[in-house]
Design an enzyme around this catalytic site. Structure first.
Site, PDB file in Angstrom:
ATOM      1  CE  LYS A   1      -3.998   1.705   2.669  1.00 15.04           C
ATOM      2  NZ  LYS A   1      -4.874   1.348   3.806  1.00 15.04           N
TER       3      LYS A   1
ATOM      4  CB  SER B   1      -8.001   3.166   2.816  1.00 16.60           C
ATOM      5  OG  SER B   1      -7.243   2.458   3.779  1.00 16.60           O
TER       6      SER B   1
ATOM      7  CB  SER C   1      -8.434   0.046   5.231  1.00 14.42           C
ATOM      8  OG  SER C   1      -9.129   1.232   5.508  1.00 14.42           O
TER       9      SER C   1
END
Length: 560
Positions: free
Chosen positions: A135, A210, A234
């Protein structure tokens, strides 16, 4: 005068595009369109960029197989890394999932690992030669960790995040970072710098957030395994949206230090600690990654990590018919009633587990906690009043992204006494959930990931089914069960008024075009007691087998 966000975004996107090798660019007939069901999952196989060997590496072998063959010298890291770099490049052109691209560095490292293996005959660490995507919030020396904020762009990290160092020490090859929503508090991965990540299985639906870029990349098989983060869902939400397995560990299991989160240093200690964990195609890959992390002495890299290896954690010992896994079925959080297809899914899941001789099923009611969990979670997450994020955005005149507009507002910071009361309420709720574990003698609980199927872009409703578990600091994971079939589009809403505003919005999702859900993956969430991460993952492996009969469609036991 500070540079405006539009100019920064244009420069950043151009910089990213320049890092895609020209020979890996898609022809227009592949880059401009999806199939009739808005899926682009088959483009990598059809576009002609990948060789037959590269298709085999990226489609037929999971991360566990790849690690085994790399460690045995049956595959070279440079071949594996190149294959996934090419497939990631294809994914980027189709669903816009990447932020930072460092394919050249990755291929160079892969060659070094291959040479070291040739000389010594031994692999470097438990992840020798395996490409892993991460990420955007993770820091990698020499690359931005902009998290989609214009003011953070073109400011390369000078250190690695703790988990990045551990992965490198274990022999992994990092080759790209993936897209996130602005502020990382949204459920659809859109920001003004990199744009929106699309769902590769159906580009009308959300890819989640996310860690949405990570979910989309793994779904495109542009990564064998990715690392996301989770403070309210997320990891689990993108896993559900993209039909993948995702694991949110307990705080203290996986190093998190050195992240770019946009908040002031120390803020997380006042609220809810985010955790990092894997997103993959199956449970065993997640276990392999978490084992490698646990064996890498993570407590030496992050003071918050408990000094306990994977093997030292409590295992799931009850796997025989004489000692079945005790599974608590949770059908609703009591705040938002699941829509008919989610109720049907939970009936299917309960029936499949009851028929599986290694499992004992118990109905568990936690509905009295749901509204309180949401209220306390929202209170704790808004301690700062979003002031720091608005300060970042105002430096370049950057607006909120669509999902956040109307939801996120600048508010006064909470006073110390209110923070103290919220922390006391959190502790009370954690004590209450412990009593439920003990009263029912449960190994795990199974509940919905959300009260609705994977919705259209910017339509995700409440996060309470996931965020409640962050507040309680319970390890949890997502398991795909089956696809949404035409029969799942049947069923009407209950009579009577909605429970609240969130429940009204949820009913609105069912009033929309239901056919858009057909073909999307339906998943459930698995939860274990605090710090019982090994038990969680081993339980998920049992449930993965138990759910196998459901993959063909709704079970006969489906009823509302």
């Amino acid at each position: 005068m500070p540079e405006i966000w539009q100019d920064i975004a244009e420069r950043k996107q151009r910089h990213r595009a320049e890092r895609l090798p020209k020979k890996w660019l898609l022809r227009s007939e592949f880059s401009n369109g999806a199939s009739s069901n808005n899926s682009v999952l088959d483009v990598p196989r059809k576009c002609g960029i990948l060789t037959s060997k590269e298709l085999h590496i990226t489609e037929d072998l999971d991360a566990t197989n790849l690690v085994a063959q790399l460690a045995a010298g049956k595959l070279k890291s440079v071949d594996v890394v190149t294959a996934f770099c090419k497939r990631a490049a294809i994914a980027q052109q189709l669903v816009n999932c990447l932020t930072e691209i460092f394919f050249e560095d990755a291929i160079s490292r892969a060659k070094e690992l291959d040479e070291q293996f040739r000389k010594t005959g031994k692999p470097v660490g438990l992840l020798h030669g395996l490409p892993i995507s991460i990420k955007d919030s993770f820091k990698v020396k020499g690359y931005d960790a902009s998290v989609g904020v214009a003011g953070f762009c073109f400011k390369p990290a000078t250190i690695n995040s703790a988990l990045v160092d551990l992965l490198l020490e274990q022999g992994a090859v990092l080759y790209c970072k993936t897209n996130v929503p602005l502020t990382m508090m949204a459920l659809d991965s859109h920001n003004n710098v990199f744009g929106r990540t699309l769902n590769p299985a159906n580009r009308l639906l959300t890819a989640g957030g996310s860690s949405g870029g990570e979910g989309a990349l793994v779904a495109m098989r542009g990564s064998p395994i990715g690392i996301g983060t989770d403070v309210g869902g997320s990891i689990r939400i993108p896993a559900m949206c993209n039909g993948l397995v995702g694991v949110k560990p307990s705080h203290g299991r996986v190093p998190y230090a050195g992240q770019e989160g946009g908040a002031l240093a120390g803020t997380s200690k006042l609220g809810i600690e985010s955790t990092a964990g894997p997103i993959a195609r199956n449970v065993r890959d997640c276990e392999m990654l978490l084992r490698a992390v646990g064996e890498g002495n993570p407590w030496l890299l992050d003071p918050d990590v408990i000094p306990q290896s994977w093997d030292q954690q409590s295992p799931l010992t009850a796997q025989s018919p004489s000692q079945p896994v005790r599974v608590g079925i949770v059908r609703t959080d009591g705040h938002v009633t699941p829509l008919p297809p989610m109720q049907r899914l939970m009936c299917d899941v309960a029936s499949a587990l009851q028929a599986y001789n290694a499992v004992e099923v118990i109905e568990v009611d936690i509905s009295s906690l749901g509204p309180r969990l949401l209220k306390v979670f929202n209170g704790v997450m808004s301690i700062d009043g979003a002031n720091t994020w608005f300060d970042h955005l105002e430096l370049t005149g950057e607006p909120l992204s669509p999902w956040l507009a109307g939801r996120l507002k600048r508010r006064p910071q909470k006073p110390l006494d209110e923070v103290r009361k919220l922390q006391a309420q959190k502790l009370d709720l954690q004590s209450e959930i412990q009593k439920i574990w003990k009263k029912n003698n449960l190994d795990i609980m199974v509940l919905p990931v959300a009260p609705h199927p994977t919705p259209k872009t910017d339509s995700w409703n409440t996060t309470n089914y996931t965020s409640a578990l962050n507040l309680l600091d319970l390890p949890s994971g997502v398991l795909p069960v089956r696809k949404f079939h035409e029969a799942d589009a049947q069923g009407e809403l209950p009579d009577g008024p909605p429970l609240n505003g969130w429940d009204k919005i949820n009913r609105g999702i069912w009033s929309d075009d239901r056919d858009v859900f057909i073909g999307s993956m339906m998943s459930v969430q698995v939860v274990a007691p605090k710090l019982m991460d090994r038990k969680l993952v081993e339980s998920m492996a049992v449930l993965e087998k138990a759910f196998a009969p459901l993959k063909d469609g709704p079970g006969k036991a489906s009823k509302l």
